[in-house]
Design a protein around this motif. Structure first.
Motif, mmCIF file in Angstrom:
data_model
loop_
_atom_site.group_PDB
_atom_site.id
_atom_site.type_symbol
_atom_site.label_atom_id
_atom_site.label_comp_id
_atom_site.label_asym_id
_atom_site.label_seq_id
_atom_site.Cartn_x
_atom_site.Cartn_y
_atom_site.Cartn_z
ATOM 1 N N UNK A 1 2.917 14.607 -8.303
ATOM 2 C CA UNK A 1 3.939 15.639 -8.304
ATOM 3 C C UNK A 1 4.391 15.935 -9.733
ATOM 4 N N UNK A 2 4.521 14.872 -10.535
ATOM 5 C CA UNK A 2 4.900 15.081 -11.946
ATOM 6 C C UNK A 2 3.800 15.832 -12.691
ATOM 7 N N UNK A 3 2.566 15.500 -12.386
ATOM 8 C CA UNK A 3 1.459 16.204 -13.049
ATOM 9 C C UNK A 3 1.416 17.677 -12.609
ATOM 10 N N UNK B 1 1.606 6.905 -6.610
ATOM 11 C CA UNK B 1 0.579 7.892 -6.973
ATOM 12 C C UNK B 1 1.020 9.315 -6.609
ATOM 13 N N UNK B 2 1.717 9.419 -5.460
ATOM 14 C CA UNK B 2 2.215 10.735 -5.051
ATOM 15 C C UNK B 2 3.241 11.250 -6.064
ATOM 16 N N UNK C 1 0.842 -1.205 0.000
ATOM 17 C CA UNK C 1 0.000 0.000 0.000
ATOM 18 C C UNK C 1 0.874 1.251 0.000
ATOM 19 N N UNK C 2 1.947 1.239 0.762
ATOM 20 C CA UNK C 2 2.868 2.374 0.813
ATOM 21 C C UNK C 2 3.510 2.601 -0.547
#
Length: 148
Positions: free
Chosen positions: A141-143, A136-137, A129-130
């Motif tokens: 951040x890239x987005x 996803x984080x 999960x981490x």
């Protein structure tokens, strides 16, 4: 074994009877008895006592003393046996307690191993999960970096 003992007793009785019959004259001899202990006045019999009576009295006295010694030995062995039995019972109780403790410890150990396996599975789930959350984080951040 019992028959052999009876046979030996009959043979002994026969030999003793034969001994008495052959030596009847010597055993009929009468002896005056006197007991002098030096601290008490001497004691003596008024009439002489036949030798065969003395022989039988000594045999009876020896038999009684032997019987008392055998009874004493039997009692001491019985006492030792009961003490050993009590000790054995105590050791058996200790052994049963140790077995119960061992079984309880084995059960607790099994429960702890199951708990460790559950926690390891939960840790693996949390790690995955981490990683998903970190991925996803990083995408977020890239987005944000492209939008800015």
């Amino acid at each position: 074994m019992r028959y052999l003992k009876v046979l030996l007793m009959i043979l002994l009785f026969f030999l003793v009877t034969l001994f008495f019959v052959d030596n009847q004259g010597a055993f009929s001899y009468k002896l005056p008895l006197k007991l002098d202990l030096r601290i008490f006045p001497p004691i003596s019999t008024e009439q002489p006592i036949p030798c065969y009576f003395m022989l039988l009295a000594c045999f009876l006295l020896g038999s009684i003393i032997t019987l008392l010694m055998l009874v004493w030995d039997r009692l001491s062995l019985s006492t030792r046996l009961s003490l050993c039995r009590m000790r054995s019972n105590g050791l058996e109780k200790d052994l049963n307690r140790a077995r119960k403790t061992k079984d309880a410890d084995a059960q607790k150990s099994k429960e702890l191993l199951d708990k460790i396996a559950e926690l390891n599975a939960e840790i693996a789930t949390l790690k995955s999960t981490l990683k998903d959350t970190e991925a996803r984080l990083a995408q977020a951040e890239q987005a944000n970096a492209k939008n800015a």
